[in-house]
Design a protein around this motif. Structure first.
Motif, PDB file in Angstrom:
ATOM      1  N   ARG A 171      10.571   4.327  -1.868  1.00 38.58           N
ATOM      2  CA  ARG A 171       9.892   4.810  -0.650  1.00 38.58           C
ATOM      3  C   ARG A 171       9.347   3.806   0.454  1.00 38.58           C
ATOM      4  NH1 ARG A 171       3.662   7.553  -1.574  1.00 38.58           N
ATOM      5  NH2 ARG A 171       3.564   8.549   0.425  1.00 38.58           N
ATOM      6  N   THR A 174      11.670   3.290   3.050  1.00 38.95           N
ATOM      7  CA  THR A 174      11.874   4.268   4.144  1.00 38.95           C
ATOM      8  C   THR A 174      10.723   4.034   5.469  1.00 38.95           C
ATOM      9  OG1 THR A 174      10.667   5.931   3.044  1.00 38.95           O
ATOM     10  CG2 THR A 174      12.871   5.842   2.684  1.00 38.95           C
ATOM     11  N   LEU A 175       9.710   3.392   4.957  1.00 38.65           N
ATOM     12  CA  LEU A 175       8.564   3.133   5.749  1.00 38.65           C
ATOM     13  C   LEU A 175       8.361   1.993   6.706  1.00 38.65           C
ATOM     14  CD1 LEU A 175       5.554   4.133   3.383  1.00 38.65           C
ATOM     15  CD2 LEU A 175       7.109   5.686   4.933  1.00 38.65           C
ATOM     16  N   ASN A 176       7.757   2.056   7.612  1.00 32.29           N
ATOM     17  CA  ASN A 176       7.509   0.988   8.862  1.00 32.29           C
ATOM     18  C   ASN A 176       6.144   0.916   9.250  1.00 32.29           C
ATOM     19  OD1 ASN A 176      10.250   0.002   9.624  1.00 32.29           O
ATOM     20  ND2 ASN A 176      10.663   2.116   9.455  1.00 32.29           N
ATOM     21  N   SER A 179       2.031   2.334   7.765  1.00 30.41           N
ATOM     22  CA  SER A 179       2.356   3.013   6.833  1.00 30.41           C
ATOM     23  C   SER A 179       2.840   2.018   5.563  1.00 30.41           C
ATOM     24  CB  SER A 179       3.164   4.096   7.033  1.00 30.41           C
ATOM     25  OG  SER A 179       2.405   5.152   7.900  1.00 30.41           O
ATOM     26  N   PHE A 180       3.811   1.383   6.054  1.00 29.72           N
ATOM     27  CA  PHE A 180       4.402   0.376   5.081  1.00 29.72           C
ATOM     28  C   PHE A 180       3.276  -0.620   4.490  1.00 29.72           C
ATOM     29  CE2 PHE A 180       6.225  -3.714   3.923  1.00 29.72           C
ATOM     30  CZ  PHE A 180       7.618  -3.501   3.155  1.00 29.72           C
ATOM     31  N   LEU A 183       1.065   1.111   1.893  1.00 27.62           N
ATOM     32  CA  LEU A 183       1.797   1.560   0.881  1.00 27.62           C
ATOM     33  C   LEU A 183       1.894   0.260  -0.223  1.00 27.62           C
ATOM     34  CD1 LEU A 183       2.906   3.762  -1.101  1.00 27.62           C
ATOM     35  CD2 LEU A 183       5.084   3.263   0.050  1.00 27.62           C
ATOM     36  N   VAL A 239      -1.657   7.548   1.076  1.00 29.15           N
ATOM     37  CA  VAL A 239      -0.670   7.236   2.143  1.00 29.15           C
ATOM     38  C   VAL A 239       0.502   8.232   2.030  1.00 29.15           C
ATOM     39  CG1 VAL A 239       1.300   5.610   2.753  1.00 29.15           C
ATOM     40  CG2 VAL A 239      -0.866   4.535   1.960  1.00 29.15           C
TER      41      VAL A 239
END
Length: 239
Positions: A171, A174-176, A179-180, A183, A239
Motif C-alpha cells: 500500500r 502506491t502512495l505519494n 498520504s505516504f 501512512l 489514512v
C-alpha cells in the motif's frame, strides 16, 4: 682280708646296677625336650617349633593396588565430559520463548527496514527522510546481531515479512506526498514499533538465554526512541 675284697666287689656291683637304672630312667623321660641354642644340649620343658618367616607379599594383590583400581574417576575427566556434552550449536538448548522471539523480531525488522528505505527516498520532508534513514540504520544493525545469533544456534529465519506486513508495504508503494508520510509514520513508525517494543519487553522478562535477554534490553531504548520520534512527526490519523 678276703672279706674286705668281697665287700668291695659287692659295692662296685651295686653302683653299676644303680648307674644302669638311672640311665634307663633317662631314656623313658617325656619327649617334651628342647635343644639349648648355645650349647646344643637338650633341656627339659622346652619346645621347638618350625620357622614361620612370612612369605613376601605379591604387589599385584596389595591393598593399595586394589584401592587404585577401584577409585572413582577424577574430577578432571568428569569436567571434560560435561563441557563436551554442553557445547552449543543447536536450537534445542533454547526455550520456545527465545526461539519465537528471534524469528518474530527478525521478520518485523524486515518490514521496518523495507518501509524505512522506501520513506528515505519518497517522503516529502527532510525531517521524515532523516527519521526514516535513522530507523533503517538502527534495525539493520539489530538484524545483523539476530542473524549471527540464529546462525550460531541453528535457527532458520524468515526471508520475507508476514502477509499483513507485506500488504502495508504494498500500500505504501502506491502512495505519494502527505498520504505516504502519514501512512509510513502511523504503520511503520508507530504501530510496528509498538508491536516490537511489546515483543522485546516480553523476552527481556521471560527469556531464558542470557545473550537474547541482553540483546532485548539494549535494543529497547532504541525502539522507544524511534517510536517517540514517529509520534512527534505525524500525529495519529486515519489514512
Amino acid at each position: 682280708m678276703e672279706t674286705l675284697i668281697k665287700v668291695s666287689k659287692v659295692m662296685i656291683l651295686a653302683g653299676a646296677f644303680a648307674l644302669a637304672a638311672c640311665s634307663k630312667h633317662d631314656d623313658t623321660v617325656s619327649p617334651n625336650t628342647g635343644t639349648d641354642s648355645t650349647s646344643g644340649m637338650t633341656t627339659p620343658g622346652s619346645t621347638t617349633s618350625p620357622s614361620t618367616t612370612p612369605a613376601p607379599m605379591d604387589s599385584s594383590s596389595s591393598p593399595s593396588s586394589d584401592m587404585n583400581s577401584s577409585a572413582p574417576a577424577s574430577s578432571d575427566s568428569y569436567s571434560s565430559s560435561s563441557s563436551s556434552s554442553s557445547s552449543g550449536g543447536s536450537s534445542d538448548s533454547l526455550s520456545d520463548t527465545d526461539k519465537t522471539f528471534v524469528r518474530v523480531a527478525a521478520q518485523e525488522s524486515l518490514a521496518i527496514v523495507e518501509g524505512a528505505q522506501m520513506a528515505a527516498s519518497r517522503a516529502t520532508t527532510m525531517t521524515m527522510k532523516s527519521y526514516a534513514q535513522t530507523v533503517a540504520e538502527d534495525h539493520t544493525r539489530a538484524d545483523r546481531e539476530l542473524m549471527a545469533f540464529a546462525a550460531n544456534n541453528g535457527i532458520a529465519l524468515p526471508d520475507r515479512p508476514t502477509p499483513d506486513q507485506q500488504a502495508t508495504l504494498d500500500r505504501l508503494s502506491t502512495l505519494n506526498g502527505r498520504s505516504f508520510d502519514a501512512l509510513f509514520a502511523q504503520e511503520i513508525g508507530i504501530k510496528t514499533h509498538e508491536e516490537a517494543i511489546a515483543l522485546f519487553e516480553h523476552v527481556a522478562r521471560e527469556g531464558r538465554d542470557p545473550e537474547i535477554k541482553t540483546f532485548a534490553e539494549t535494543t529497547l531504548p532504541i525502539l522507544r526512541q524511534n517510536l517517540a520520534e514517529a509520534m512527534t512527526i505525524v500525529p495519529r490519523q486515519t489514512v
